[in-house]
Write a protein that holds these residues in place. Structure first.
Motif, PDB file in Angstrom:
ATOM      1  N   ARG A  31       0.840  -1.204   0.000  1.00 42.98           N
ATOM      2  CA  ARG A  31       0.000   0.000   0.000  1.00 42.98           C
ATOM      3  C   ARG A  31       0.872   1.250   0.000  1.00 42.98           C
ATOM      4  N   GLY A  32       1.954   1.210   0.763  1.00 41.00           N
ATOM      5  CA  GLY A  32       2.864   2.348   0.785  1.00 41.00           C
ATOM      6  C   GLY A  32       3.483   2.601  -0.577  1.00 41.00           C
ATOM      7  N   ARG A  33       3.808   1.544  -1.312  1.00 40.88           N
ATOM      8  CA  ARG A  33       4.369   1.714  -2.656  1.00 40.88           C
ATOM      9  C   ARG A  33       3.334   2.302  -3.616  1.00 40.88           C
ATOM     10  N   ARG A  34       2.088   1.869  -3.491  1.00 39.98           N
ATOM     11  CA  ARG A  34       1.049   2.408  -4.368  1.00 39.98           C
ATOM     12  C   ARG A  34       0.799   3.884  -4.079  1.00 39.98           C
ATOM     13  N   ARG A  35       0.782   4.252  -2.810  1.00 37.96           N
ATOM     14  CA  ARG A  35       0.599   5.653  -2.442  1.00 37.96           C
ATOM     15  C   ARG A  35       1.776   6.488  -2.928  1.00 37.96           C
ATOM     16  N   GLN A  36       2.963   5.930  -2.830  1.00 36.95           N
ATOM     17  CA  GLN A  36       4.151   6.622  -3.305  1.00 36.95           C
ATOM     18  C   GLN A  36       4.089   6.835  -4.815  1.00 36.95           C
ATOM     19  N   TRP A  37       3.585   5.821  -5.544  1.00 38.29           N
ATOM     20  CA  TRP A  37       3.478   5.961  -6.993  1.00 38.29           C
ATOM     21  C   TRP A  37       2.518   7.090  -7.364  1.00 38.29           C
ATOM     22  N   ILE A  38       1.405   7.185  -6.660  1.00 37.31           N
ATOM     23  CA  ILE A  38       0.431   8.249  -6.934  1.00 37.31           C
ATOM     24  C   ILE A  38       1.079   9.616  -6.764  1.00 37.31           C
ATOM     25  N   PHE A  39       1.770   9.805  -5.669  1.00 39.04           N
ATOM     26  CA  PHE A  39       2.415  11.095  -5.407  1.00 39.04           C
ATOM     27  C   PHE A  39       3.486  11.389  -6.458  1.00 39.04           C
ATOM     28  N   THR A  40       4.276  10.382  -6.814  1.00 38.36           N
ATOM     29  CA  THR A  40       5.329  10.573  -7.812  1.00 38.36           C
ATOM     30  C   THR A  40       4.741  10.935  -9.172  1.00 38.36           C
ATOM     31  N   ALA A  41       3.659  10.247  -9.569  1.00 32.70           N
ATOM     32  CA  ALA A  41       3.029  10.533 -10.866  1.00 32.70           C
ATOM     33  C   ALA A  41       2.467  11.946 -10.909  1.00 32.70           C
ATOM     34  N   LEU A  42       1.857  12.389  -9.836  1.00 30.98           N
ATOM     35  CA  LEU A  42       1.302  13.743  -9.804  1.00 30.98           C
ATOM     36  C   LEU A  42       2.406  14.795  -9.812  1.00 30.98           C
ATOM     37  N   MET A  43       3.474  14.534  -9.061  1.00 33.15           N
ATOM     38  CA  MET A  43       4.586  15.485  -9.028  1.00 33.15           C
ATOM     39  C   MET A  43       5.269  15.575 -10.389  1.00 33.15           C
ATOM     40  N   ALA A  44       5.473  14.428 -11.036  1.00 30.95           N
ATOM     41  CA  ALA A  44       6.195  14.403 -12.310  1.00 30.95           C
ATOM     42  C   ALA A  44       5.397  15.036 -13.435  1.00 30.95           C
ATOM     43  N   ASN A  45       4.069  15.044 -13.315  1.00 30.15           N
ATOM     44  CA  ASN A  45       3.222  15.536 -14.408  1.00 30.15           C
ATOM     45  C   ASN A  45       2.430  16.775 -14.016  1.00 30.15           C
ATOM     46  N   ARG A  46       2.849  17.466 -12.958  1.00 30.05           N
ATOM     47  CA  ARG A  46       2.050  18.608 -12.527  1.00 30.05           C
ATOM     48  C   ARG A  46       2.148  19.796 -13.474  1.00 30.05           C
ATOM     49  N   ALA A  47       3.154  19.807 -14.356  1.00 26.68           N
ATOM     50  CA  ALA A  47       3.239  20.882 -15.344  1.00 26.68           C
ATOM     51  C   ALA A  47       2.317  20.604 -16.520  1.00 26.68           C
ATOM     52  N   THR A  48       2.157  19.352 -16.891  1.00 27.60           N
ATOM     53  CA  THR A  48       1.237  18.959 -17.959  1.00 27.60           C
ATOM     54  C   THR A  48       0.226  17.992 -17.396  1.00 27.60           C
ATOM     55  N   ARG A  49      -1.024  18.283 -17.545  1.00 24.98           N
ATOM     56  CA  ARG A  49      -2.076  17.514 -16.872  1.00 24.98           C
ATOM     57  C   ARG A  49      -2.927  16.723 -17.841  1.00 24.98           C
ATOM     58  N   LEU A  50      -2.342  16.344 -18.971  1.00 22.32           N
ATOM     59  CA  LEU A  50      -3.059  15.542 -19.958  1.00 22.32           C
ATOM     60  C   LEU A  50      -2.529  14.117 -20.053  1.00 22.32           C
ATOM     61  N   SER A  51      -1.468  13.815 -19.335  1.00 25.06           N
ATOM     62  CA  SER A  51      -0.860  12.494 -19.452  1.00 25.06           C
ATOM     63  C   SER A  51      -1.752  11.444 -18.792  1.00 25.06           C
ATOM     64  N   ASP A  52      -1.658  10.208 -19.283  1.00 26.10           N
ATOM     65  CA  ASP A  52      -2.446   9.106 -18.726  1.00 26.10           C
ATOM     66  C   ASP A  52      -2.064   8.830 -17.273  1.00 26.10           C
ATOM     67  N   GLU A  53      -0.776   8.951 -16.959  1.00 23.29           N
ATOM     68  CA  GLU A  53      -0.317   8.695 -15.581  1.00 23.29           C
ATOM     69  C   GLU A  53      -0.960   9.675 -14.605  1.00 23.29           C
ATOM     70  N   TYR A  54      -1.037  10.932 -14.999  1.00 25.19           N
ATOM     71  CA  TYR A  54      -1.615  11.958 -14.128  1.00 25.19           C
ATOM     72  C   TYR A  54      -3.083  11.660 -13.833  1.00 25.19           C
ATOM     73  N   VAL A  55      -3.847  11.342 -14.883  1.00 26.16           N
ATOM     74  CA  VAL A  55      -5.272  11.057 -14.712  1.00 26.16           C
ATOM     75  C   VAL A  55      -5.468   9.788 -13.875  1.00 26.16           C
TER      76      VAL A  55
END
Length: 209
Positions: A31-55
């Motif tokens: 669960r900690g890894r999944r939560r970490q992935w969510i935060f990482t995906a949002l941080m990495a794509n916060r400049a562009t919000r159209l990527s599949d990872e962000y959504v």
């Protein structure tokens, strides 16, 4: 010598407790890894919000940060921040609205809600990012910005054409023709010119029968 009951109980339950404890640790780690992935995906794509990872990351917040499963006020604040962002995303200006100031104001509100979400999420995960770091610490090349805006403009244009609210502009610059057709057209033009006098009157030939 009498055997204490608790010794027997501990002997019997020891392996069971150990296995269950190991499983609980594994579930918590996953669960900690999944939560970490969510935060990482949002941080990495916060400049562009159209990527599949962000959504995808946004849509997993309710599942992985649900306070009903594991409790915690920090998770509740994450969910509240996500709800605020979700509500703002649903208030986007319509495609027909051409007011750039309205679109810019909406985009700024979305950015503020996203910063709030990332701030609460970083706290829940043990990070210490400041709001300024979350808002300004972004690198996104201008070329990527131009490309993304062009793609959005093309998508909106095609959508209007499909819906029948806009037409596709066309300009004819050349009509293809075969050499034979061009020669025939030139011969016809010569005959038409030869059928008139210089003063513009039509040449008439009278034949005696």
């Amino acid at each position: 010598m009498a055997i204490e009951w608790w010794v027997v109980l501990a002997t019997l339950l020891g392996p069971v407790v150990a296995v269950q404890t190991q499983k609980w640790i594994e579930r918590a780690s996953e669960r900690g890894r999944r939560r970490q992935w969510i935060f990482t995906a949002l941080m990495a794509n916060r400049a562009t919000r159209l990527s599949d990872e962000y959504v995808r990351a946004l849509n997993l917040i309710d599942l992985e940060f649900s306070p009903k499963r594991f409790g915690g006020a920090a998770d509740r604040r994450v969910i509240n921040a996500w709800r605020a962002l979700f509500g703002e995303l649903g208030n986007a200006p319509s495609d027909d609205n051409q007011d750039l100031n309205l679109a810019r104001a909406w985009n700024e509100r979305v950015t503020e809600r996203l910063v709030d979400l990332l701030s609460e999420m970083s706290t829940a995960l043990g990070y210490t990012f400041s709001e300024e770091e979350l808002r300004r610490g972004i690198y996104y090349p201008k070329g990527r910005v131009d490309l993304e805006q062009s793609q959005i403009a093309i998508m909106h244009g095609l959508s209007k054409i499909v819906q029948g609210t806009a037409s596709l502009p066309m300009k004819i610059t050349e009509i293809p023709a075969s050499p034979e057709a061009a020669k025939l057209q030139a011969t016809l033009n010569e005959k038409m010119i030869g059928a008139y006098h210089e003063d513009g009157s039509l040449k008439v030939r009278v034949q005696n029968t």
